[in-house]
Design an enzyme around this catalytic site. Sequence first.
Site, short mmCIF file in Angstrom:
data_model
loop_
_atom_site.label_atom_id
_atom_site.label_comp_id
_atom_site.label_asym_id
_atom_site.label_seq_id
_atom_site.Cartn_x
_atom_site.Cartn_y
_atom_site.Cartn_z
N GLY A 35 27.44 -16.03 -95.30
CA GLY A 35 26.30 -16.19 -96.21
C GLY A 35 26.73 -16.77 -97.53
O GLY A 35 27.92 -16.94 -97.79
N GLU A 51 24.65 -21.83 -94.49
CA GLU A 51 25.86 -21.05 -94.77
C GLU A 51 26.55 -20.59 -93.49
O GLU A 51 27.77 -20.64 -93.39
CB GLU A 51 25.54 -19.85 -95.67
CG GLU A 51 25.24 -20.23 -97.11
CD GLU A 51 26.47 -20.64 -97.90
OE1 GLU A 51 27.61 -20.44 -97.45
OE2 GLU A 51 26.27 -21.18 -99.01
N GLU A 55 30.30 -21.89 -92.79
CA GLU A 55 31.38 -20.90 -92.81
C GLU A 55 31.94 -20.56 -91.44
O GLU A 55 33.07 -20.11 -91.33
CB GLU A 55 30.90 -19.62 -93.49
CG GLU A 55 30.63 -19.83 -94.97
CD GLU A 55 30.26 -18.55 -95.70
OE1 GLU A 55 30.11 -17.49 -95.04
OE2 GLU A 55 30.12 -18.62 -96.93
N GLU A 105 39.31 -17.13 -91.81
CA GLU A 105 39.20 -16.81 -90.39
C GLU A 105 37.74 -16.54 -90.05
O GLU A 105 36.97 -16.10 -90.91
CB GLU A 105 40.00 -15.56 -90.03
CG GLU A 105 41.50 -15.68 -90.17
CD GLU A 105 42.20 -14.39 -89.79
OE1 GLU A 105 42.00 -13.92 -88.64
OE2 GLU A 105 42.92 -13.84 -90.64
#
Length: 162
Positions: A35, A51, A55, A105
């Site tokens: 997020g 997001e 990500e 990660e």
Amino acid sequence: MRVACSAGGLIVKDNKVLLVKIAYGANKDYWMIPGGFVEEGETFEEAAIREVKEESGIVARPKRLVGVRTGTKELQNGLELGIYFIFEMELISGDLLADGSEISEVQFRPVDEVLKDSQVISLTQEILRTYTNTLPNSGLSKVENPIQTNNKYIKYDVYTSL
């Protein structure tokens, strides 16, 4: 007072939850749901979609609103009100891929493990705990039919309980 809006996506598949490991700031080396901040012109839903993709590499769409976090904090130049919407999201496609700058990660991790891991931020654990202990149709779901409004919204979404 400054207002900061952000959104996140909770994706649970086969009793595993999508988490990202943060590579900077106060949450560095901690795991959390993907997020971030809402950009100018975006809705909370669009920010969550963007997001999650940025990500984690995952394309997903919001299904329902499962959490809201608000808080006021002190900054050097005044106060900031933070508003954070957390959406349960449906996985559509994609392969796990950390962005390498903000995220070190990305993994799908077993829910039971995440709830006990001290390296997972408390907000993520609370949202996940509540999610796993509530009925599947609880929360606020997006209204599918358009709603007529007398205002000139560019984008307009409504969430209600079923």
